[in-house]
Design an enzyme around this catalytic site. Structure first.
Site, PDB file in Angstrom:
ATOM      1  N   PHE A   8      19.714   1.140  97.716  1.00 55.62           N
ATOM      2  CA  PHE A   8      18.321   1.532  97.916  1.00 55.62           C
ATOM      3  C   PHE A   8      18.220   2.993  98.351  1.00 55.62           C
ATOM      4  O   PHE A   8      18.944   3.445  99.235  1.00 55.62           O
ATOM      5  CB  PHE A   8      17.668   0.678  99.015  1.00 55.62           C
ATOM      6  N   ASP A   9      17.276   3.699  97.741  1.00 57.56           N
ATOM      7  CA  ASP A   9      16.842   4.980  98.268  1.00 57.56           C
ATOM      8  C   ASP A   9      16.056   4.689  99.551  1.00 57.56           C
ATOM      9  O   ASP A   9      15.665   3.539  99.795  1.00 57.56           O
ATOM     10  CB  ASP A   9      15.960   5.666  97.217  1.00 57.56           C
TER      11      ASP A   9
END
Length: 218
Positions: A8-9
């Site tokens: 995940f960013d």
């Protein structure tokens, strides 16, 4: 191949970081006597590497870029880092994905020290098995951030990974390594950007994101 690791960013994917980043960019620009008429125009700083943005948008030379970055961090490290809020439904999604046995990893171009503090402050660190971020004085390339996480976790097959992000940098970083990607529209990117740079999947909200991750992974 079903996915085992979900990368995940952070900004625009897990948290709405608009306030802290915009305030800190504005603070930095004032050091150069640059006034901004529309503060929302500074949202373009969310996602791209910080040095790249100061150089591109304000035509700064290398020395000016470092001065701007230092000024930004002067504000961000004290105030901006706490001006974040979790998107609705994200924490529940992270908990559900962990319960499904997926390995969640944070892969952000933000300096590791800040990313770690944000996760602590928002009580999100418990959901992630690993946090990969940039160094304070190093490159902020997303592919390098992803590669570091892969090396640290001994992941030798990119097809086991799914990258989730809200800007073209997430998509390009994933493509460079051969990773499937999901682009989210609730962050700071847009559908034209995602289609141009070839996101594998594009979703509108957190509920759709959870369903797609589970469909691809479980």
């Amino acid at each position: 191949m079903k996915k085992k690791y979900i990368f995940f960013d952070l900004d625009g994917t897990i948290v709405d970081s608009r306030e802290g980043i915009v305030n800190s960019v504005e603070y930095a620009l004032k050091k150069f006597q640059i006034d901004v008429d529309d503060r929302m125009d500074l949202c373009k700083f969310i996602g791209p590497p910080l040095r790249e943005s100061f150089k591109y948008y304000y035509n700064m030379n290398d020395r000016e870029v470092e001065r701007a970055v230092n000024a930004y961090r002067e504000n961000y490290s004290v105030k901006g880092i706490f001006e974040n809020k979790i998107y609705d439904g994200i924490e529940e999604m992270l908990d559900n994905l962990r319960r499904e046995g997926l390995n969640l990893v944070l892969a952000t171009s933000k300096p590791y020290i800040y990313a770690n503090q944000i996760l602590d402050y928002l009580n999100l660190k418990k959901y992630f098995s690993f946090v990969s971020g940039s160094k304070m004085n190093g490159k902020e390339d997303k592919a390098e951030v992803i590669s570091y996480a892969m090396e640290s976790l001994n992941i030798d097959n990119p097809s086991k990974i799914l990258m989730v992000g809200d800007r073209k940098y997430d998509i390009l970083g994933a493509k460079k390594i051969g990773i499937e990607s999901i682009a989210v529209l609730y962050g700071f990117g847009n559908i034209d950007e995602f289609e141009e740079y070839g996101a594998d999947h594009i979703i509108s909200n957190v509920e759709e994101l959870e369903n797609m991750i589970i469909d691809i992974s479980i």
